[in-house]
Design a protein around this motif. Structure first.
Motif, mmCIF file in Angstrom:
data_model
loop_
_atom_site.group_PDB
_atom_site.id
_atom_site.type_symbol
_atom_site.label_atom_id
_atom_site.label_comp_id
_atom_site.label_asym_id
_atom_site.label_seq_id
_atom_site.Cartn_x
_atom_site.Cartn_y
_atom_site.Cartn_z
ATOM 1 N N UNK A 1 0.823 -1.209 0.000
ATOM 2 C CA UNK A 1 0.000 0.000 0.000
ATOM 3 C C UNK A 1 0.851 1.250 0.000
ATOM 4 N N UNK A 2 1.955 1.205 0.763
ATOM 5 C CA UNK A 2 2.857 2.353 0.809
ATOM 6 C C UNK A 2 3.526 2.572 -0.542
ATOM 7 N N UNK A 3 3.893 1.464 -1.187
ATOM 8 C CA UNK A 3 4.525 1.598 -2.500
ATOM 9 C C UNK A 3 3.579 2.254 -3.495
ATOM 10 N N UNK A 4 2.299 1.850 -3.426
ATOM 11 C CA UNK A 4 1.311 2.465 -4.321
ATOM 12 C C UNK A 4 1.248 3.962 -4.083
ATOM 13 N N UNK B 1 5.741 15.543 -10.569
ATOM 14 C CA UNK B 1 5.999 16.149 -11.874
ATOM 15 C C UNK B 1 4.982 17.260 -12.171
ATOM 16 N N UNK B 2 4.138 17.550 -11.204
ATOM 17 C CA UNK B 2 3.187 18.658 -11.345
ATOM 18 C C UNK B 2 2.178 18.472 -12.460
ATOM 19 N N UNK B 3 1.473 17.344 -12.471
ATOM 20 C CA UNK B 3 0.558 17.061 -13.588
ATOM 21 C C UNK B 3 -0.769 17.813 -13.481
ATOM 22 N N UNK B 4 -1.441 17.928 -14.628
ATOM 23 C CA UNK B 4 -2.823 18.401 -14.620
ATOM 24 C C UNK B 4 -3.751 17.208 -14.677
ATOM 25 N N UNK B 5 -3.226 16.139 -15.204
ATOM 26 C CA UNK B 5 -4.017 14.925 -15.351
ATOM 27 C C UNK B 5 -3.200 13.766 -14.794
ATOM 28 N N UNK B 6 -3.840 13.010 -13.911
ATOM 29 C CA UNK B 6 -3.138 11.898 -13.276
ATOM 30 C C UNK B 6 -3.828 10.600 -13.666
ATOM 31 N N UNK B 7 -3.040 9.679 -14.189
ATOM 32 C CA UNK B 7 -3.578 8.383 -14.592
ATOM 33 C C UNK B 7 -3.185 7.332 -13.557
ATOM 34 N N UNK B 8 -4.166 6.726 -12.931
ATOM 35 C CA UNK B 8 -3.878 5.730 -11.907
ATOM 36 C C UNK B 8 -4.333 4.357 -12.385
ATOM 37 N N UNK B 9 -3.378 3.452 -12.500
ATOM 38 C CA UNK B 9 -3.712 2.117 -13.011
ATOM 39 C C UNK B 9 -3.847 1.145 -11.840
ATOM 40 N N UNK B 10 -5.074 0.856 -11.494
ATOM 41 C CA UNK B 10 -5.407 -0.054 -10.393
ATOM 42 C C UNK B 10 -4.643 0.265 -9.109
ATOM 43 N N UNK B 11 -4.816 1.474 -8.589
ATOM 44 C CA UNK B 11 -4.058 1.868 -7.394
ATOM 45 C C UNK B 11 -4.417 1.058 -6.156
ATOM 46 N N UNK B 12 -5.604 0.442 -6.155
ATOM 47 C CA UNK B 12 -6.017 -0.271 -4.936
ATOM 48 C C UNK B 12 -5.681 -1.751 -4.999
#
Ligand SMILES: Nc1ncnc2c1ncn2[C@@H]1O[C@H](COP(=O)(O)OP(=O)(O)O)[C@@H](O)[C@H]1O
Ligand SMILES: [Mg+2]
Lengths: 279, 613
Positions: free
Chosen positions: A175-178, A188-199
């Protein structure tokens, strides 16, 4: 009502798209990972992409971030500072520099580096001090170094890893690694964040923390979040809209409640999930 | 009060060290044991001479005198807050709770060395007064280069916040007298340089504070600066993690002390060596250490396998051969190569040209190939190395073919003697050349080390560990790989320049594939990605075959056979200590994690575009 084989336009109702993909098709030899996928994300929203394994969700992410190049279609990013840029044929780091950051389904951290160093790498990809400044320790390099230290520590606290700052990435719990991967992407200061199966692979209490974290990223940092997730409770709690992929096609799109009731979705995917939840 | 006492005590120690150092050098120089050609040969003998004791005693007296005056003067002022002098920074450290005894000792040592170096002009004076200084001149030169490096290092810190600097000077900041804010970079630098200077004439820098209430140095007075102690702010989060990168490379004070020891050893020991070993030292060990440091950037830091590394060494060496020529004989200039420019350059001036040439060659080669995966890169660089070698062999009209280039002059430095006439100091002796190499190695190590702990170094680590993740984190992977490649190439070229300047003769035989492989072996043996590893790896593996020629404990081998033993040694090494003699911490972790199945240690095999799932 749609049938399973129809392709839905998941960009309907999007008025101010931060990113929109039109008619994406991606093939690997005989396998069609994405089949005429059209999808758009409203600026500021949390959009969830769901679908069974092998549906093409990660492939979609890879197309958006320049890791794969789709054979057909177009991808347009509209950064908040104005203008439009095509993300097609753009190198992954260029895509990132344009304000699109991501995490990976199978965590990809720099394992021999500490947590804070992992995040610093994200911050530092936006800095300018070159090798000469670094070798001579010129003031601009020193200033940037301090900035990246401060920012990295700030982000680690934001994701709740301040106490682990000096631990090796590999020694952290799943969980910490995620969360560390999320911090690195945020760096990186994004406007859009893509999370691939964070849970994926996290325990129930970590899931609750994660839900809260994603909400804060969206609200406090005003970052649009594109989320791939299997955990329906998390999706229902977070998503403003949901798009459903199956066999490389968008089979449904809309508000979470709406999608949950869509027969095509129930047939393809949710049926099984709901049964799980009921039991 | 306590602060004042501590400050005084630390300074005393430092002064004593300086006084004794000067006394010792003067004692050695005034003896008859040494001679011009082998200046240090008599060191052992003269160290035992009775007059040394006498001089040391004089040193102690000098120190006591200095101190007595000082003590009398500072006593009444001790109620006022004491602002530590630059020279007393070490003691300010002692006040902070974190300061360990190692820290204090090494801080005092560094300071003592620095100021001792500032006294070196005394030696020059002695020479001019008729004493035969011989090799001391190179010592002084080296000393100045080193002290300049230290001075620069300190400058950067003083100007900022004074919270770091080899940890020795933690807790002090250089602030403006008027505003009380830390001064800018320019002023700090200027002050540093002035300070070094004002310590020169008989330690004026020391004496000055004796009659200065504010206890500023001469330089401080001029620039309106004051050195003040700073309490590190423990609540600042960034400060709490400041040490992270240092932990990784454990630049502890123990290491600093070790480093000082190694440096002192490499200055003094070679002067005791006999001819053959000095030649080995300058023509092989020094050169290969530089080469290994360079390749370590490419292979160790960035994880790129370069098998044609020696090609850049060749480019550096041939660049020297092209741009230089020897003195005219019978009105005819002998050029090293059949082609030459209309003017001849000093070797020192060729260094930037050679470095630039290698950077360009590196970019031309790396630009298209660094997009390839590790294994392709190895093949392409292998080919490049061979091409350069074959061109050197076959282009008779340009490179003089297999006969090579000879008559490359040794480097020289111009200087003015007392009478104002221009002289040249030529590095044509083994010992002087060694000091030159040593100074340059120290410089390169210093620069590369900073690079390693910077944004650039971390980006390399990221690329080496996971190129896809690195790119996804916004790192321009190709650009950074190219940078590593070019920096490695330029270091290689730099080594080539030095080699040519030493042996005065190069031929294509110096640039064979075997040498590329040997350097790679040194990198791996020492510990990939580890700077001390690179130095030790090259040192050991160049030294060992030479030593075996002489025989160790009655065991000796033919030079030609050495690669059999090399091979065996490497195999054993890879089985029992794959991380190398002095592994880098990051690398060692990678290997450990790879062994427990957690990611790849195979630095050169990171697949580009590794696919998800
Ligand atoms: N690099 C690749 N080479 C071949 N097939 C791939 C590749 N990447 C993805 N695929 C295929 O594309 C399909 C979609 O995969 P993916 O996007 O990973 O699905 P999801 O993330 O929805 O589980 C799968 O059939 C997968 O095997
Ligand atoms: Mg997936």
């Amino acid at each position: 009502m749609t049938t399973v084989s129809d392709t839905i336009d998941a960009s309907e109702g999007v008025t101010d798209a931060i990113v929109s993909a039109r008619a994406l098709t991606l093939r690997f030899g005989g396998v069609t990972s994405l089949n005429n996928v059209t999808i758009a994300q409203q600026r500021g929203e949390i959009l969830a992409v769901i679908g069974p394994n092998g549906a093409g969700k990660t492939s979609l992410f890879n197309c958006l971030t320049g890791v794969y190049e789709p054979q057909e279609g177009s991808i347009t990013l509209r950064p908040s500072k104005g203008g439009e840029v095509s993300l097609l044929k753009r190198k992954p780091h260029k895509v990132n520099n344009l304000g699109v950051a991501r995490t990976f389904q199978n965590i990809r951290l720099f394992n021999a580096l500490t947590a804070v160093e992992n995040v610093k790498i994200g911050v530092e990809s936006r800095q300018h001090a070159g090798p000469v400044s670094a070798m001579l320790g010129l003031p601009n390099q020193r200033r940037e170094e301090r900035e990246s230290d401060a920012r990295a520590v700030e982000l680690l606290s934001f994701v709740g890893l301040a106490a682990q700052a000096n631990e090796l990435a590999a020694s952290l719990s799943y969980g910490q690694q995620r969360r560390l991967e999320i911090a690195r992407a945020l760096a990186t200061g994004p406007e859009l964040l893509l999370l691939d199966e964070p849970a994926a692979g996290t325990n129930p209490s970590e899931k609750i923390e994660l839900t809260e974290l994603i909400r804060r990223i969206n609200r406090e940092m005003q970052i649009s979040v594109l989320l791939i997730e299997h955990d329906m409770r998390l999706v229902m709690a977070l998503a403003d809209r949901v798009a459903v992929l199956n066999f490389g096609k968008v089979i449904a799109g809309g508000r979470p409640e709406q999608v949950q009731r869509d027969p095509a979705v129930v047939e393809a995917y949710l049926g099984a999930a709901e049964e799980d939840e009921a039991s | 009060m306590t602060t004042a006492v501590r400050v005084a005590r630390g300074e005393n120690a430092k002064r004593l060290a300086s006084c004794l150092g000067v006394a010792l050098v003067v004692a050695l120089m005034t003896g008859s044991e040494g001679n011009g050609a082998k200046p240090f040969l008599g060191v052992r003998k003269s160290l035992l001479a009775p007059r040394v004791l006498l001089y040391l005693l004089l040193g102690v007296l000098l120190w006591a005198a200095l101190n007595g005056v000082r003590w009398l003067r500072t006593r009444p002022a001790s109620t006022a807050p004491v602002v530590p002098l630059d020279a007393q920074m070490a003691e300010a450290t002692a006040d902070s709770k974190t300061a360990s005894w190692q820290l204090r000792v090494s801080a005092a040592l560094i300071d003592a060395v620095l100021d001792f170096l500032a006294f070196a002009p005394l030696l020059v004076l002695a020479v001019l007064m008729g004493h035969s200084a011989g090799g001391y001149g190179f010592l002084i030169l080296t000393g100045y280069l080193v002290s300049l490096a230290f001075a620069l290092q300190q400058t950067f810190v003083e100007g900022r916040s004074g919270q770091t600097i080899g940890k020795a000077l933690i807790g002090v900041a250089l602030v403006s007298e008027k505003t009380g804010k830390p001064v800018g970079f320019g002023r700090a630098l200027l002050r540093r340089l002035l300070h070094v200077l004002d310590a020169i004439p008989l330690g004026l820098g020391y004496l000055w504070p004796l009659w200065d209430e504010k206890r500023q140095t001469f330089a401080d007075k001029l620039l309106h600066t004051v050195v003040v102690p700073v309490t590190p702010n423990p609540t600042a989060p960034a400060a709490a993690y400041r040490d992270v990168s240092k932990q990784v490379n454990s630049s502890s004070t123990t290491r600093l002390a070790l480093l000082a020891g190694v440096l002192a050893f490499s200055i003094i020991y070679p002067s005791q060596l006999e001819g053959r070993w000095l030649t080995v030292l300058t023509t092989q060990i020094g050169i290969f250490i530089l080469l290994t440091i360079g390749l370590n950037i490419v292979v160790g830091f960035a994880g790129l396998l370069d098998l044609g590394y020696i090609a850049f060494y060749a480019i550096g060496a041939y660049t020297v051969a092209y741009f230089t020529h020897g003195a005219a004989r019978n009105g005819k200039i002998l050029y090293p190569l059949p082609v030459h420019p209309p003017f001849g350059l000093n070797l020192f001036l060729v260094i930037p040209i050679a470095v630039l040439a290698c950077v360009i060659a590196g970019v031309i080669l790396g630009g298209p190939t660094l997009r390839l995966r590790g294994d392709y890169l190895a093949i392409v660089t292998l080919g490049f190395g061979e091409i350069v070698h074959i061109v050197a062999v076959n282009s008779d009209p340009i490179t003089n073919g297999p006969r090579g280039a000879f008559g490359i002059p040794a480097p020289s430095l111009p200087y003015f003697d007392l009478h104002g006439s221009l002289k040249h100091f030529t590095f044509d002796q083994d010992l002087s050349y060694w000091y030159l190499e040593l100074a340059l190695i120290v410089l390169v190590v210093f620069l590369v080390r900073r690079l390693e702990n910077s944004r650039v170094g971390r980006a390399w680590t990221a690329i080496r560990e996971d190129e896809v993740a690195a790119a996804a984190s916004g790192i321009a992977t190709v650009k950074f790989k190219l940078l590593a490649f070019a920096l490695g190439a330029s270091t290689s070229g730099f080594a080539g320049v030095l080699y040519a300047g030493k042996v005065n003769f190069i031929s294509p035989d110096n640039f064979i594939l075997l040498n590329s492989i040997l350097v790679l072996v040194y990198v791996i043996f020492g510990g990939m990605g580890s700077l001390p590893g690179a130095v030790v790896g090259a040192l050991l593996l160049v030294w060992l075959p030479e030593k075996l020629k002489d025989g160790i404990l009655g065991f000796s081998i033919q030079p030609a056979d050495r690669f059999i033993y090399f091979g065996a040694l490497l195999v054993v090494m890879m089985i029992f200590r794959p991380q190398g003699v002095i592994p880098s911490k990051r690398r060692a972790r990678e290997i450990r994690m790879a062994e427990s199945g957690l990611g790849g240690a195979d630095g050169t095999g990171v697949a580009e575009g590794t696919l998800q799932q």
